[in-house]
Write a protein that holds these residues in place. Structure first.
Motif, short mmCIF file in Angstrom:
data_model
loop_
_atom_site.label_atom_id
_atom_site.label_comp_id
_atom_site.label_asym_id
_atom_site.label_seq_id
_atom_site.Cartn_x
_atom_site.Cartn_y
_atom_site.Cartn_z
N THR A 50 -3.38 7.25 0.26
CA THR A 50 -2.78 8.57 0.03
C THR A 50 -2.83 9.45 1.27
O THR A 50 -1.79 9.98 1.71
CB THR A 50 -3.46 9.27 -1.16
OG1 THR A 50 -3.27 8.48 -2.32
CG2 THR A 50 -2.86 10.66 -1.37
N ASN A 71 -6.08 3.38 -3.12
CA ASN A 71 -5.35 4.64 -3.31
C ASN A 71 -6.02 5.77 -2.55
O ASN A 71 -5.35 6.65 -1.98
CB ASN A 71 -5.24 4.98 -4.78
CG ASN A 71 -4.26 4.07 -5.51
OD1 ASN A 71 -3.39 3.46 -4.88
ND2 ASN A 71 -4.41 3.96 -6.83
N HIS A 118 -8.24 1.46 -6.90
CA HIS A 118 -8.62 2.87 -6.80
C HIS A 118 -9.07 3.21 -5.38
O HIS A 118 -8.73 4.26 -4.82
CB HIS A 118 -9.73 3.18 -7.81
CG HIS A 118 -9.99 4.65 -7.96
ND1 HIS A 118 -10.99 5.29 -7.26
CD2 HIS A 118 -9.37 5.61 -8.70
CE1 HIS A 118 -10.99 6.57 -7.56
NE2 HIS A 118 -10.01 6.79 -8.45
#
Length: 712
Positions: free
Chosen positions: A491, A487, A484
């Motif tokens: 991103t 990410n 997580h």
């Protein structure tokens, strides 16, 4: 899944099966379209020169007004025939049937009133004498009604008609009855010909039967019989082939007909293309001898009330007698139109050829080229038929070649659309989350084959890696939380690369590999890569603000960029592949990223990248490095992001120190490196202080400004 060319081949088979089947079982409306196009050709060509050897004696409105209402007494016809003969008419054809006795004849009146008619004038007899003494050919009518009551003998023809190589199948029209002239009139004539001109289903006369069969005997049309007599031929041969009638031999002339013995008329023009003389002027002998001398003379009517009006491709209303004139004219010049017995083979071959060209050649063109070539091809097909019709007098089908062209084009466009949609899905699967919308648009406009084909090109290759990732992993602990966190970091970094038109190649754990200038050309790709790298370094502060409270870690990254020639293409196994780049320059870019730890740099670029830059950036030379696996030193530079504070004084001192070091002036360089270390202690300055001191303390070691790396 079938390839595009297999689909095109299947469509080629399908479209030709449909078109050829439709052609062989031609619906009447398609036949009508074909005729309409040919009618347009006639009107586009306009009138052609009509023979001056043909003249029409017209029972027109003027004649009826002066000589009385129709029907006239036969004495008037006698006088007309005699005056024509006196003026030297070559041959006279009557487009009139005298099927009943003349009710205006004095003899008929006497009979009716039961008077002595032995000395009364008999107009029918007078006409028969005139016919016998003039070069007159009578007309009669065949009846095709199966329920007719005119089952009687047709007039005898003073010629031999031979059907050569005839099969059991009949191709000539078969009449069921006949309407002839009165016996007294018919018996006086030298010969006769039928006047039937049969229109097609649209009511327009385009072809005429030269011969009709009745009671197993072949009979000629009025125009054909006049021409036969004028050319002094006693024998007519009807030539047959397996497909039907191939033509008619008349002496040394072969007359081209279709398989049913029909002559397709090469019309000279609209109504009154030939010389018309009013019948009343002939009756009064107010004509010039040169108007009729030695000519084909046809007697007929153009008066509306007498209902002998026809439609042709060049005029909606024309006197029926002028049809006979066109027939004679065609026979004289031997320029009648021909629908040969092999026309079906030719038409089918053209259908196949056109579809082949469109499907297998035109399909390689772009949409704009395809539309342009289609319009050119359509005009070529139309002109080709026009040329054949009026230069070679050949009738070939027009509708089906146009249908073949049009439907093949639609099929090609449909298949292109289908495969373009497939290509778009392929591109989306391959690069949907790797490239910018602009790059995606480019890819969608180009073929999948072009996209994935291998090629060499110059690219700017980018590698980034998180510093101390092992420690970060141990700090976070949970794999789910680690993913997580990654990410949250990846991103915005990926979005930034994409916004600068870069292509994401792969994620290698915590590392990102990307490149610019593939698969599509990117202007100033080195600048785009460097700008993206600077922005990513600057973005870390905001990213860490979000990550630190949740995961109790902060991220630092190193970025390496190198510009060089790579091989790009779709690589992998047959069932699983990806678009990527490979080559030594990719490995060098990876080594550049690794060197950021050595020099405590955020962004390192190669000399080639440095020399490719067009924008202005804060850059300083770092070192000459021989990376592992390479035997040639690479000069590397550091790009300073806004969060790395290096003063102008430092940069000037650094430039001076590195130049002295590379010029083997180690002592002087060492002194400046120490000064820099005192101004701004950092790993980079400490590295050079150590290297300089090493050479100063070991004078026996050969000096080299190149740092040779033994690890990746």
């Amino acid at each position: 899944m079938l390839s595009k060319y297999k689909v095109l081949f299947l469509f080629f088979i399908f479209i030709n099966t449909v078109l050829i089947s439709s052609y062989l079982f031609l619906p009447s409306y398609l036949h009508s379209i074909d005729n309409r196009i040919r009618d347009f050709y006639f009107n586009y060509r306009g009138p052609s020169e009509a023979s001056s050897d043909i003249v029409i004696i017209d029972i027109d409105e003027k004649s009826i007004k002066e000589l009385g209402q129709w029907p006239w007494g036969r004495d008037k016809f006698s006088k007309i025939l005699e005056n024509l003969t006196l003026n030297g008419a070559g041959i006279i054809g009557l487009d009139i049937v005298f099927a009943e006795a003349d009710r205006t004849s004095p003899k008929q009146f006497a009979k009716k009133w039961k008077l002595d008619y032995s000395k009364m004038p008999d107009f029918d007899l007078e006409l028969s004498k005139s016919i016998a003494n003039t070069p007159t050919i009578l007309g009669y009518i065949f009846d095709f009604d199966k329920n007719n009551n005119n089952q009687k003998d047709a007039p005898q023809i003073p010629a031999i008609f031979i059907e050569k190589d005839k099969t059991d199948k009949e191709f000539l029209p078969q009449a069921n009855g006949v309407l002839t002239n009165l016996e007294i009139i018919q018996g006086a004539s030298y010969s006769s010909g039928y006047m039937n001109n049969i229109p097609d289903e649209s009511g327009i006369i385009r072809s005429v039967p030269l011969l009709i069969k009745y009671d197993e005997i072949v009979y000629p049309s009025l125009a054909f019989e006049m021409y036969r007599i004028a050319t002094n031929n006693k024998k007519v041969k009807v030539l047959y082939s397996e497909a039907g009638i191939s033509g008619i031999d008349l002496g040394e002339q072969k007359i081209n007909t279709d398989r049913f013995g029909r002559l397709y008329l090469n019309f000279r023009g609209p109504f009154k293309s030939y010389k018309y003389i009013s019948a009343v002027d002939v009756y009064k002998n107010k004509i010039s001898k040169q108007d009729v001398a030695g000519k084909f003379v046809l007697v007929g009517t153009s008066a509306y009330g007498l209902l002998d009006l026809r439609s042709t491709p060049m005029d909606s209303v024309i006197a029926g007698v002028e049809i006979h004139a066109n027939i004679i004219d065609n026979l004289l010049k031997n320029d009648m139109l021909v629908k040969p017995s092999w026309n079906e083979l030719a038409d089918i071959s053209i259908i196949i050829l056109i579809s082949f060209i469109v499907i297998f050649i035109y399909s390689r063109l772009s949409l704009l080229q395809l539309i342009l070539v289609f319009l050119i091809s359509l005009n070529m097909v139309l002109y080709f038929n026009y040329y054949l019709l009026f230069s070679k007098y050949l009738i070939l089908n027009i509708t089906f070649p146009i249908l073949s062209l049009f439907l093949s084009l639609l099929g090609v466009l449909g298949i292109d659309y289908l495969f373009e949609s497939r290509q778009k899905e392929l591109v989306k699967r391959m690069l949907g989350k790797k490239v910018s919308p602009g790059v995606m648009e480019y890819l969608l406009e180009h073929s999948a084959e072009e996209l994935v084909s291998s090629k060499e090109l110059e690219a700017s290759i980018f590698f980034s890696d998180i510093r101390g990732f092992t420690t970060i992993s141990e700090t976070i602990g949970s794999p789910d939380k680690l993913i997580h966190m990654l990410n949250n970091y990846m991103t915005p970094m990926v979005d930034n690369i994409v916004s600068h038109h870069g292509t994401i190649d792969k994620f290698i754990g915590d590392a990102i590999m990307a490149y610019w200038n593939a698969p599509v050309p990117i202007k100033d790709h080195a600048d785009e890569a460097v700008k993206s790298a600077i922005e990513q370094i600057n973005m870390l502060e905001e990213i860490n603000k979000k990550i630190k409270p949740v995961y109790d870690v902060e991220i630092g990254i190193g970025i390496g960029i190198h510009t060089g020639v790579v091989t790009a293409g779709d690589m992998g196994s047959e069932g699983r592949s990806d678009y990527t780049i490979i080559g030594d320059n990719v490995n060098l870019a990876s080594r550049m990223e690794g060197l950021t730890k050595q020099y405590d740099a955020q962004i390192l670029i190669s000399k080639h990248t440095y020399e490719s830059l067009k924008g202005k950036y804060k850059i300083r030379p770092i070192d000459l490095v021989e990376v592992k696996g390479k035997h040639k030193a690479v000069e590397i530079y550091e790009v300073l992001a806004s969060n790395k504070l290096v003063s102008d004084e430092e940069l000037e001192l650094w430039a001076e120190a590195t130049k002295l070091f590379r010029d083997s002036k180690v002592q002087q360089a060492y002194e400046i490196f120490e000064k820099l270390q005192s101004i701004n202690p950092c790993k980079l300055y400490d590295h050079y202080v150590g290297r300089s001191l090493h050479f100063l303390e070991n004078p026996d070691i050969e000096f080299t400004p190149v740092l040779k790396m033994t690890t990746k």
